[in-house]
Design a protein around this motif. Sequence first.
Motif, PDB file in Angstrom:
ATOM      1  N   PRO A 181       0.831  -1.209   0.000  1.00 54.79           N
ATOM      2  CA  PRO A 181       0.000   0.000   0.000  1.00 54.79           C
ATOM      3  C   PRO A 181       0.868   1.262   0.000  1.00 54.79           C
ATOM      4  O   PRO A 181       1.957   1.275   0.562  1.00 54.79           O
ATOM      5  N   VAL A 182       0.386   2.293  -0.699  1.00 54.24           N
ATOM      6  CA  VAL A 182       1.132   3.559  -0.796  1.00 54.24           C
ATOM      7  C   VAL A 182       0.288   4.676  -0.216  1.00 54.24           C
ATOM      8  O   VAL A 182      -0.921   4.722  -0.433  1.00 54.24           O
ATOM      9  N   LEU A 183       0.917   5.572   0.548  1.00 54.17           N
ATOM     10  CA  LEU A 183       0.201   6.698   1.138  1.00 54.17           C
ATOM     11  C   LEU A 183      -0.230   7.677   0.055  1.00 54.17           C
ATOM     12  O   LEU A 183       0.440   7.821  -0.969  1.00 54.17           O
TER      13      LEU A 183
ATOM     14  N   ILE B 250       5.171  -6.080   6.304  1.00 52.13           N
ATOM     15  CA  ILE B 250       5.006  -5.511   7.647  1.00 52.13           C
ATOM     16  C   ILE B 250       5.757  -4.189   7.770  1.00 52.13           C
ATOM     17  O   ILE B 250       5.286  -3.234   8.378  1.00 52.13           O
TER      18      ILE B 250
ATOM     19  N   ALA C 107       3.780  -1.493   6.109  1.00 53.93           N
ATOM     20  CA  ALA C 107       2.620  -1.171   6.950  1.00 53.93           C
ATOM     21  C   ALA C 107       3.060  -0.274   8.100  1.00 53.93           C
ATOM     22  O   ALA C 107       2.416   0.743   8.401  1.00 53.93           O
ATOM     23  N   GLY C 108       4.189  -0.632   8.712  1.00 53.25           N
ATOM     24  CA  GLY C 108       4.683   0.157   9.841  1.00 53.25           C
ATOM     25  C   GLY C 108       5.070   1.567   9.421  1.00 53.25           C
ATOM     26  O   GLY C 108       4.661   2.550  10.046  1.00 53.25           O
TER      27      GLY C 108
ATOM     28  N   ASN D 230       4.112   3.260   6.801  1.00 53.21           N
ATOM     29  CA  ASN D 230       2.902   4.023   6.460  1.00 53.21           C
ATOM     30  C   ASN D 230       2.210   4.533   7.718  1.00 53.21           C
ATOM     31  O   ASN D 230       1.781   5.676   7.780  1.00 53.21           O
ATOM     32  N   ARG D 231       2.125   3.659   8.722  1.00 57.95           N
ATOM     33  CA  ARG D 231       1.393   4.034   9.935  1.00 57.95           C
ATOM     34  C   ARG D 231       2.021   5.255  10.609  1.00 57.95           C
ATOM     35  O   ARG D 231       1.343   6.242  10.915  1.00 57.95           O
TER      36      ARG D 231
ATOM     37  N   VAL E  21       4.146   7.477   9.393  1.00 58.06           N
ATOM     38  CA  VAL E  21       4.121   8.689   8.564  1.00 58.06           C
ATOM     39  C   VAL E  21       2.720   9.274   8.585  1.00 58.06           C
ATOM     40  O   VAL E  21       2.523  10.474   8.768  1.00 58.06           O
ATOM     41  N   ASP E  22       1.723   8.417   8.459  1.00 56.88           N
ATOM     42  CA  ASP E  22       0.333   8.867   8.524  1.00 56.88           C
ATOM     43  C   ASP E  22       0.082   9.535   9.873  1.00 56.88           C
ATOM     44  O   ASP E  22      -0.606  10.535   9.971  1.00 56.88           O
ATOM     45  N   TYR E  23       0.683   8.978  10.884  1.00 58.38           N
ATOM     46  CA  TYR E  23       0.456   9.465  12.247  1.00 58.38           C
ATOM     47  C   TYR E  23       1.041  10.856  12.441  1.00 58.38           C
ATOM     48  O   TYR E  23       0.406  11.729  13.018  1.00 58.38           O
ATOM     49  N   GLN E  24       2.265  11.063  11.906  1.00 58.51           N
ATOM     50  CA  GLN E  24       2.942  12.342  12.150  1.00 58.51           C
ATOM     51  C   GLN E  24       3.405  12.959  10.827  1.00 58.51           C
ATOM     52  O   GLN E  24       2.724  13.779  10.251  1.00 58.51           O
TER      53      GLN E  24
ATOM     54  N   LYS F 256       6.768  -4.263  13.598  1.00 51.46           N
ATOM     55  CA  LYS F 256       5.322  -4.253  13.843  1.00 51.46           C
ATOM     56  C   LYS F 256       4.975  -3.437  15.095  1.00 51.46           C
ATOM     57  O   LYS F 256       4.186  -2.492  15.027  1.00 51.46           O
TER      58      LYS F 256
ATOM     59  N   ALA G 199       5.965   0.438  15.320  1.00 57.99           N
ATOM     60  CA  ALA G 199       5.025   1.302  14.597  1.00 57.99           C
ATOM     61  C   ALA G 199       3.813   1.603  15.465  1.00 57.99           C
ATOM     62  O   ALA G 199       3.388   2.754  15.593  1.00 57.99           O
ATOM     63  N   SER G 200       3.272   0.552  16.117  1.00 57.70           N
ATOM     64  CA  SER G 200       2.120   0.780  16.995  1.00 57.70           C
ATOM     65  C   SER G 200       2.501   1.670  18.163  1.00 57.70           C
ATOM     66  O   SER G 200       1.756   2.574  18.535  1.00 57.70           O
TER      67      SER G 200
END
Lengths: 516, 719
Positions: free
Chosen positions: A223-225, A254, A257-258, A260-261, A263-266, A303, A306-307
């Motif tokens: 997946p790409v942001l 994984i 996914a991490g 992306n998470r 970068v999306d977050y901050q 994993k 990232a969380s």
Amino acid sequence: MADELSRDRPICVAVLAIGGQGGGVVTDWLVALAESRGWVAQSTSVPGVAQRTGATVYYVEMIEAGGQTPILALMPTPGDVDLVVAAEWMEAGRAIQRGLVSPDRTTLIASTHRSLAVSEKSVPGDGVNDPQAVEMAAALTAKRFLRADLSAIAQANGSVISASLFGSIAGSGALPFPRSAFEEAVRAGGLGVEASLRAFDAAYDCLDESAPEQADANEAPLPVLSGGTPAERQKYHALCERAGAYFPDSMKAILRAGLNRVVDYQDAAYGEDYLDRLEEIIDLDKRVGGNDKEHALTAFVAKYLASAMSYQDVIRVADLKSRSSRFARVRGDIAADEEQVVAITEFMHPRVQEICGLLPASLGRGAEENRFVRWLLSLFTGSKRVRSDSLRGFLSLYVLSALRRWRRKLLRHEIEMAHISRWLANVTRTANDDYDLAVEIVRCRRMIKGYSDTHERSMSKYDQVLQGIDLVRGRADAADWAQRLHEAALQDPDGVALAGALKTIESFSGPKSEVA
Amino acid sequence: MAERSFVQEVQALRLGAGETFRGEGILAVTKALLESGVGYVGGYQGAPISHLMDVLADAKDILDELGVHFEASASEAAAAAMLSASMHYPIRGAATWKSTVGTNVASDALANLSSGGVTGGALIIVGEDYGEGSSIMQERSHAFAMKSQIWLLDPRPNAESIVKAVRDGFELSEASNTPVMLELRIRACHVHGSFETRDNVRPDFTLEQARNHPRRETDRIVLPPASFAHEQEKVTKRWPAAVEFIKSRKLNEFFDGDITDIGIVLQGGHYNGVIAALRQLGLADVYGKTRVPLYVMNVTYPLIDDEVVSFCADKRAVLMVEEGQPDHLEQAVSTILRRAGVTTPLHGKDFLPKAGEYTNKALIEGIRGFLDLQAEKPAALAGSKTAAPLPDDVANALNKAVPPRPAGFCTGCPERPIFSALTLAQQDVGERHIACDIGCHLFSILPPFNVGASTMGYGLGAASASGLNIGKGKRSISIMGDGGFWHNGLASGIGNAVFNQSDDVVLIVDNFYAAATGGQDILSSRASNRDRSTRHPIEDAVKGVGVTWVRRIDHTYDVGAMRRVIEEALTTDASGPKVVIASSECMLNRQRRERPIRRKALGEGQRVVAQKFGVDEDICTGDHACTRISGCPSLTLKETDDPLRDDPVAFVDNSCVACGHCGEVADAAVLCPSFYRADAVHNPTFWDRTLARLRKGVTAKLQQRRDAQRLQEPVGEQP
């Protein structure tokens, strides 16, 4: 005289359902169906309190009696049931447990959807029971095993599962009646005929005789942001390449996914921090012989780091709740069409801690100690109903989410980062002499979840587990114990299982003072 | 208004001579009552006989035409007491309830009734709530029949036989001046079958005649010396009369078989099960032809000695099929044989289960055991099959996977928030002794709430806490439903607490109906009922018997308010019992009321707001604390396609009725901000649309602005 006994036997049908699912409706239709063909049909049930969401059985016997009066049974006889219909996946398992499904006779139709029991839902971790168990048992016990998500089919057609169940029975060919006779029985029933027949039709030829095979996650494209300024996007793609180049392929899914998470977050810069930390880990991983362990250590850190880095603070919640994609998701969930106007009310309950967490580190700490400030802040805390679709509600969320820009300077961030550093330090220190234990310590992050009280409880559990782990350090089976502790912690909310496990450990290794 | 509408069933009551009735066993009974010229019917609803009550409640017009009086009695005792109308007057009366619990409640009146005896036929229809699907302690009604000398009918479980039993029952009652009990097990009550109907009959002696020409025979009234005479009369007159009637009318049935040296004696209610078992053993066919002779007792009290003797006399062995314990029949039969000097060995619970339901499986195994014992066992026996057991590993996996699924609160149930509040309150003020009662609220004892220590009987919740009423230590809480409250709780619970100066808390769950039994109206129901007087507030009744501390919550879903009231009740200095009335309508019945109205409004293009709750899956952390204080069927879990997650997230499925409990709980317990309520406005007005467009204008702009500035993850899959 024995030979004078008639060889006729009725067709025996058992319907296993959950109270409120409409098993009674299916039963009535079956009876009407048989009677419409000049057969004698007898149905029985034991609803009672089971009507209130409990598991229950409906039973039908039907026979072409040709004028004679048959003596039909009031309950199924194990080994003598021709058709078993389960209105929920695990109820199919219950039918097998009761011996109603037999290889020489029984066609088993099961809806693949799950309606989780309270016992499954209450577990803090993943308490959902294994659906494969039913698959396996059915394969061994049923003459024919037919399955489909009859609940989804019913919903898709604006009807209820009784209609799709009846359609699947017709489609299975287990009963010697033409399709038209089934449909006539539905019409005769009255109520919601059109929707019922739609679901009936959709279910008629939906049944699958072969077990579904699992799709491989690693095959899916990464997946790409989306969105972002050109500069940010450039930075992000650079990070993606860096990740692809520096880390083994086995963990690319994984890892992405991490990345992306966070970068999306901050922002992209935050993603850079993420990769920096991970590179230290993979280097370590290779040093301590992770190659033969498929670099499990790095994969798990990827994993859980990232969380951990995308911890749920007020800013994050406001951000997620005010996104256009989220508004779309809500509309989808209630299947609202373009015409309809949708209002969304949020249930929030911020506490002083959350507000302090929003303050610059030094200020926030001061505030938490200052009783007056706490009182002042308490005016902004407590039960809140926010209409996120209204201007007022949306703007407040939008403004809160904009605090993202300063997040790195805020108290909550400082606290979280300190926790992460302690965690990774522990991992690094451990990896050198016990790789598997280090992996378990990484996996312990799974325990940390929830908000406010729940979050604090999970934190304390996490600490207890890590202390427990320190007691078994150096043992050959340390990793196994760590895993046991970890699983125990997720078993019940009050930590009963965990306390038990800790006791066991202390019994063979006296409590040590050393703490992670 | 009952949970189901019985319009169709009511029409079936109008069927005339030669027509065919199709339907449930218990409804066949209802029709048979009218065909038998019954004058009055009373009862108290409860599975498995609720439908009898519900149908008659909806059949006012037919009953009026026939001059039949129907009462939804306040309790089983009230229903049994009604039968005294058949004491002096030649009027047929019937009463019905769930047994044995209902018979327990009714037994005082029943004992008095059967002591004096009856003139008009008195029939008691008991739904024997025993075995799978039962919700009560496992006992037999048989003992009540014996102790009060009430004849007990246990007909074969098919519509024809059940209907015949009703007709015979009235005649037997009149022929022997004794009340008759008709026992129907759960499956028999719900069995779908058919029978040929007769015309309904108007009672030839009407209730009006009785009222206008009152009679009294002192020797029928239970008072010495009459009471002593009654006991003698029972054995010298009524018993022989009954035996004579049962014999001459051949109420019990004999089925011959070619294996004449053995036989099976059985309760009529187990006939179909025994035939099914014999079929499996190759000794009978689906049309009832059997190779083993059967003696079917459609009357299980009194027994007919010479029928028993003649069936057993020349056999090598006999098997008694009698469900449940104690083995009253087996003991009686062996006494009869012993007295008659018949030496035929009598088997029964040495092969069949001593306790528990006689399932087909149990019958097959029991009868096979009995036959194996015989010198020449029937050849066909080998033929019977048993399913091969699963391999251990598969069986174990299955047993681990299939979850227990007991009954619980329905989606949107207004009682769920009460127990969420009670759970939270106990977290604040400490665990309390909690006495429960009969009703849906008893589900509180199950997970996730695990609240409640006892249940002593319908309406006895408060009374069952009185043992701890010492005014010291932590206050106890007792729970009572509105059904139980009016059934007897007002006197046995509230009045008792006032009189004995209880300091404890009584929580009354008022959901506007007798909900557990199918949503029948009661005194405090809010609905206006053409044939009953409703809307009598529990609050007034409670104050009427002297309670001074009463709090009422009219919206139980407000968990915060609910919790505060409970805590206040537990901590207040006020003396005397503290009564909390938690009122919100049973959601099952509310939905049944509102859905059609909503559908109609939608159809007519009116503005309708449809609500549903939801969980933001990216905000939920998968801790499931919400389900632990909710347990709502629609609040469930779902696996996400997020590779960073291990645990399923909370998820509200489409069965949600937007009661708001999950959101309220998440708020009251400060759980998490994942919950939201979505209100979809169907057929929005011009103003709705304009406002929405305005809002969307601004929000969309801001969202686009942000999307342009920052990188975001693609939208997750829809559930």
